[in-house]
Design an enzyme around this catalytic site. Structure first.
Site, PDB file in Angstrom:
ATOM      1  N   LYS A 188       0.802  -1.219   0.000  1.00 38.36           N
ATOM      2  CA  LYS A 188       0.000   0.000   0.000  1.00 38.36           C
ATOM      3  C   LYS A 188       0.840   1.277   0.000  1.00 38.36           C
ATOM      4  CE  LYS A 188      -4.044  -1.967   0.003  1.00 38.36           C
ATOM      5  NZ  LYS A 188      -4.964  -1.811  -1.140  1.00 38.36           N
ATOM      6  N   ASP A 189       2.138   1.156   0.204  1.00 39.91           N
ATOM      7  CA  ASP A 189       3.000   2.334   0.042  1.00 39.91           C
ATOM      8  C   ASP A 189       2.901   2.866  -1.384  1.00 39.91           C
ATOM      9  OD1 ASP A 189       3.785   1.776   2.607  1.00 39.91           O
ATOM     10  OD2 ASP A 189       5.925   1.731   2.177  1.00 39.91           O
TER      11      ASP A 189
END
Length: 334
Positions: A44-45
């Site tokens: 999700k970065d």
């Protein structure tokens, strides 16, 4: 002078790890994209960076502004790190059943954290709907404005996986990838990677690994949004079709029970020294199912979304697993 890199510069370009045990089991070459090696510890970065950069380019996100998002945890961690690095504030709305480790991590990073009851998406108090309301309210109050990240239907989510994750998988396999499979939370990873790989080879098979309790397996097989069972995996499995998934064609789909996913997590740690969370267990089980469907000799890639350290109180807690009638290895109980 050494190269001057900032946190956003080191998101992505994660290694592709050979998963020896499941490769030997299936006769295929199965690889996992080590997304737990991103600075915020998860896939999700990438989503967070893509959303923030797109909002900056459009002018929607002003200097010193506030980013609001509803998330089970990992997107919130990624958004808060990116916000900290680029001079924004972050408000995260999360369900109360998010792992304690993720909640503590968000607090450590300085996010303004709002915990709401864990209710179905159809309920107006669901964390996604709550985040939308909070964003509207904060946009009126904040001197520099506020934006709702809306990861489930924000094109920037899909786009960054198309531009980075999918391209990396193609390059790292030297174009030899035959199949890609993963679970869906927002749909951005699956849709973006599928588009990038099919652009280079229309014959690449795209698969969905759906946890129990999610509706997408039945949706892709019958067009009906219907769920059955439940899973302890966080951040994946939904009861609606995210905007990111609209128009995406899936060649293979399977339902994965926690009883099948958890042994992959424990054996990967014990035999190969790789620690992953629940969603990665679902993904590995899905890759095994896809390999068995395609037959020996194929190269299949999946996503190792985050680390098992985010779920110590659940996945690696024999008391929790026993209470939920889930399997755990003998070494964990010793």
């Amino acid at each position: 002078m050494p190269q001057q890199q900032l946190l956003p510069d080191i998101i992505g370009n994660t290694p592709l790890l050979y998963l020896r045990r499941v490769s030997e089991l299936t006769g295929c070459h199965i690889y996992g994209k080590a997304e737990f090696m991103n600075p915020g510890g998860s896939v999700k970065d990438r989503t967070a960076l893509g959303i923030v950069r797109a909002a900056q380019r459009s002018g929607e996100l002003q200097p010193g502004g506030v980013i609001v998002e509803g998330t089970a945890g990992n997107t919130g961690i990624g958004l808060t790190l990116v916000a900290n690095a680029l001079g924004y504030e972050c408000v995260i709305v999360a369900p109360q059943n998010a792992s304690q480790e993720k909640i503590q991590h968000l607090e450590m990073l300085g996010a303004e954290l709002l915990l709401v009851p864990s209710v179905p998406y159809s309920d107006s108090h669901h964390y996604i709907h709550t985040a939308e309301r909070v964003a509207r309210g904060r946009a009126k109050e904040e001197p520099n404005g506020a934006v709702w990240a809306r990861q489930f239907d924000n094109p920037a989510n899909l786009q960054i996986h198309y531009a980075t994750t999918g391209v990396e998988i193609w390059d790292q396999t030297e174009g030899a990838v035959d199949g890609f499979i993963c679970a869906v939370g927002t749909g951005g990873t699956l849709a973006g990677v599928a588009a990038a790989l099919r652009e280079r080879n229309p014959g690449v098979k795209i698969g969905l690994a759906d946890p129990m309790g999610s509706s997408l397996y039945h949706y892709f097989n019958s067009g009906e949004l219907r769920a059955e069972g439940e899973s302890i995996a966080e951040g994946i499995g939904v009861s609606f079709v995210p905007g990111n998934l609209h128009g995406v064609e899936v060649d293979f789909s399977c339902q994965v029970d926690d009883d099948d996913a958890l042994p992959h997590i424990f054996e990967l740690l014990k035999d190969e020294g790789i620690s992953v969370g629940g969603s990665a267990g679902i993904n590995i089980a899905g890759a095994v199912a896809m390999a068995q469907d395609m037959g020996p000799g194929h190269t299949i890639v999946t996503i190792l979304c985050d680390s098992g350290s985010r779920y110590h109180s659940k996945l690696f807690n024999p008391e929790f697993l026993w209470k939920h009638k889930l399997p755990y290895p003998q070494w964990m109980a010793n």
